[in-house]
Design a protein around this motif. Structure first.
Motif, PDB file in Angstrom:
ATOM      1  N   SER A  39       0.859  -1.182   0.000  1.00  0.00           N
ATOM      2  CA  SER A  39       0.000   0.000   0.000  1.00  0.00           C
ATOM      3  C   SER A  39       0.898   1.236   0.000  1.00  0.00           C
ATOM      4  O   SER A  39       1.933   1.261   0.671  1.00  0.00           O
ATOM      5  CB  SER A  39      -0.894   0.038   1.245  1.00  0.00           C
ATOM      6  OG  SER A  39      -1.761  -1.062   1.265  1.00  0.00           O
ATOM      7  N   LEU A  52      -2.826   4.147  -2.684  1.00  0.00           N
ATOM      8  CA  LEU A  52      -2.803   3.167  -3.767  1.00  0.00           C
ATOM      9  C   LEU A  52      -2.513   1.791  -3.189  1.00  0.00           C
ATOM     10  O   LEU A  52      -1.699   1.662  -2.274  1.00  0.00           O
ATOM     11  CB  LEU A  52      -1.718   3.497  -4.799  1.00  0.00           C
ATOM     12  CG  LEU A  52      -1.758   4.850  -5.485  1.00  0.00           C
ATOM     13  CD1 LEU A  52      -0.611   4.948  -6.482  1.00  0.00           C
ATOM     14  CD2 LEU A  52      -3.070   5.078  -6.173  1.00  0.00           C
ATOM     15  N   GLU A  53      -3.169   0.790  -3.746  1.00  0.00           N
ATOM     16  CA  GLU A  53      -2.899  -0.586  -3.358  1.00  0.00           C
ATOM     17  C   GLU A  53      -2.703  -1.421  -4.609  1.00  0.00           C
ATOM     18  O   GLU A  53      -3.373  -1.203  -5.618  1.00  0.00           O
ATOM     19  CB  GLU A  53      -4.047  -1.166  -2.534  1.00  0.00           C
ATOM     20  CG  GLU A  53      -4.157  -0.549  -1.160  1.00  0.00           C
ATOM     21  CD  GLU A  53      -5.243  -1.183  -0.308  1.00  0.00           C
ATOM     22  OE1 GLU A  53      -6.050  -1.982  -0.818  1.00  0.00           O
ATOM     23  OE2 GLU A  53      -5.286  -0.868   0.889  1.00  0.00           O
ATOM     24  N   ARG A  54      -1.777  -2.355  -4.527  1.00  0.00           N
ATOM     25  CA  ARG A  54      -1.554  -3.273  -5.639  1.00  0.00           C
ATOM     26  C   ARG A  54      -2.543  -4.420  -5.468  1.00  0.00           C
ATOM     27  O   ARG A  54      -2.515  -5.142  -4.491  1.00  0.00           O
ATOM     28  CB  ARG A  54      -0.117  -3.785  -5.617  1.00  0.00           C
ATOM     29  CG  ARG A  54       0.214  -4.653  -6.814  1.00  0.00           C
ATOM     30  CD  ARG A  54       1.645  -5.084  -6.804  1.00  0.00           C
ATOM     31  NE  ARG A  54       1.892  -5.927  -5.642  1.00  0.00           N
ATOM     32  CZ  ARG A  54       3.037  -6.552  -5.419  1.00  0.00           C
ATOM     33  NH1 ARG A  54       4.037  -6.397  -6.244  1.00  0.00           N
ATOM     34  NH2 ARG A  54       3.196  -7.299  -4.363  1.00  0.00           N
ATOM     35  N   ARG A  63      -2.449  -4.705 -10.649  1.00  0.00           N
ATOM     36  CA  ARG A  63      -2.587  -3.293 -11.025  1.00  0.00           C
ATOM     37  C   ARG A  63      -2.623  -2.441  -9.764  1.00  0.00           C
ATOM     38  O   ARG A  63      -3.140  -2.860  -8.731  1.00  0.00           O
ATOM     39  CB  ARG A  63      -3.886  -3.077 -11.785  1.00  0.00           C
ATOM     40  CG  ARG A  63      -4.024  -3.928 -13.011  1.00  0.00           C
ATOM     41  CD  ARG A  63      -4.436  -3.075 -14.199  1.00  0.00           C
ATOM     42  NE  ARG A  63      -4.753  -3.880 -15.348  1.00  0.00           N
ATOM     43  CZ  ARG A  63      -3.862  -4.281 -16.240  1.00  0.00           C
ATOM     44  NH1 ARG A  63      -2.621  -3.968 -16.108  1.00  0.00           N
ATOM     45  NH2 ARG A  63      -4.233  -4.999 -17.284  1.00  0.00           N
ATOM     46  N   TRP A  64      -2.100  -1.230  -9.901  1.00  0.00           N
ATOM     47  CA  TRP A  64      -2.214  -0.251  -8.819  1.00  0.00           C
ATOM     48  C   TRP A  64      -3.578   0.395  -8.917  1.00  0.00           C
ATOM     49  O   TRP A  64      -3.978   0.850  -9.980  1.00  0.00           O
ATOM     50  CB  TRP A  64      -1.114   0.801  -8.930  1.00  0.00           C
ATOM     51  CG  TRP A  64       0.213   0.262  -8.545  1.00  0.00           C
ATOM     52  CD1 TRP A  64       1.213  -0.118  -9.383  1.00  0.00           C
ATOM     53  CD2 TRP A  64       0.677  -0.003  -7.229  1.00  0.00           C
ATOM     54  NE1 TRP A  64       2.273  -0.593  -8.655  1.00  0.00           N
ATOM     55  CE2 TRP A  64       1.975  -0.525  -7.328  1.00  0.00           C
ATOM     56  CE3 TRP A  64       0.125   0.175  -5.956  1.00  0.00           C
ATOM     57  CZ2 TRP A  64       2.730  -0.886  -6.219  1.00  0.00           C
ATOM     58  CZ3 TRP A  64       0.880  -0.188  -4.846  1.00  0.00           C
ATOM     59  CH2 TRP A  64       2.165  -0.704  -4.977  1.00  0.00           C
ATOM     60  N   THR A  65      -4.275   0.424  -7.799  1.00  0.00           N
ATOM     61  CA  THR A  65      -5.628   0.969  -7.759  1.00  0.00           C
ATOM     62  C   THR A  65      -5.706   2.018  -6.658  1.00  0.00           C
ATOM     63  O   THR A  65      -5.231   1.790  -5.536  1.00  0.00           O
ATOM     64  CB  THR A  65      -6.647  -0.158  -7.451  1.00  0.00           C
ATOM     65  OG1 THR A  65      -6.473  -1.208  -8.393  1.00  0.00           O
ATOM     66  CG2 THR A  65      -8.061   0.354  -7.505  1.00  0.00           C
ATOM     67  N   GLU A  66      -6.304   3.155  -6.978  1.00  0.00           N
ATOM     68  CA  GLU A  66      -6.534   4.170  -5.963  1.00  0.00           C
ATOM     69  C   GLU A  66      -7.766   3.767  -5.162  1.00  0.00           C
ATOM     70  O   GLU A  66      -8.804   3.435  -5.729  1.00  0.00           O
ATOM     71  CB  GLU A  66      -6.740   5.538  -6.623  1.00  0.00           C
ATOM     72  CG  GLU A  66      -6.700   6.679  -5.651  1.00  0.00           C
ATOM     73  CD  GLU A  66      -6.621   8.040  -6.326  1.00  0.00           C
ATOM     74  OE1 GLU A  66      -6.749   9.032  -5.597  1.00  0.00           O
ATOM     75  OE2 GLU A  66      -6.432   8.112  -7.558  1.00  0.00           O
ATOM     76  N   THR A 109       1.645   5.686 -12.176  1.00  0.00           N
ATOM     77  CA  THR A 109       1.703   4.419 -11.463  1.00  0.00           C
ATOM     78  C   THR A 109       0.477   3.561 -11.738  1.00  0.00           C
ATOM     79  O   THR A 109       0.604   2.369 -12.006  1.00  0.00           O
ATOM     80  CB  THR A 109       1.849   4.667  -9.939  1.00  0.00           C
ATOM     81  OG1 THR A 109       3.018   5.472  -9.719  1.00  0.00           O
ATOM     82  CG2 THR A 109       1.992   3.365  -9.177  1.00  0.00           C
ATOM     83  N   THR A 110      -0.700   4.153 -11.719  1.00  0.00           N
ATOM     84  CA  THR A 110      -1.916   3.375 -11.954  1.00  0.00           C
ATOM     85  C   THR A 110      -2.029   2.978 -13.412  1.00  0.00           C
ATOM     86  O   THR A 110      -2.581   1.923 -13.728  1.00  0.00           O
ATOM     87  CB  THR A 110      -3.181   4.125 -11.497  1.00  0.00           C
ATOM     88  OG1 THR A 110      -3.234   5.409 -12.131  1.00  0.00           O
ATOM     89  CG2 THR A 110      -3.200   4.295  -9.993  1.00  0.00           C
TER      90      THR A 110
END
Length: 113
Positions: A39, A52-54, A63-66, A109-110
């Protein structure tokens, strides 16, 4: 199924990337070096901008997700959030990244996955 880098390697790469752009990176909780979730608390000049979390996507790629968080939306205490998150998943990695252009960093990043 796609392969992924060990968490410790990805964390090191993120830290180098942020430092290379003149930012600050700090490990708030160190997790499992091979498979720990990651995170990112993204800040700009000390003010939290995003979390953001992978996560694994439907196609089994990461995927990186907000994600919504009270730390970002309400400015609640990040220390308490880190404590709770690490109690739920002791193998997780939590990084704070303070970078000059946080929105650009988040978008890159995302988009990169």
């Amino acid at each position: 199924m796609s392969e992924r880098l060990p968490s410790g390697v990805e964390v090191s790469a993120l830290i180098r990337r942020v430092q290379g752009e003149g930012g600050f990176a700090s490990i708030l909780h160190k997790g499992d070096t091979d498979r720990g979730t990651i995170s990112l608390l993204i800040a700009e000049r000390g003010e939290m901008r995003a979390l953001l979390e992978r996560r694994m996507a439907a196609d089994f790629s990461y995927r990186w997700t907000e994600v919504p968080s009270s730390v970002v939306e309400e400015g609640s205490d990040w220390r308490e959030w880190v404590k709770k998150a690490s109690q739920i998943d002791p193998d997780c990695w939590i990084l704070e990244l303070d970078i000059a252009d946080a929105q650009r960093f988040i978008a890159e990043t995302t988009a990169a996955g």
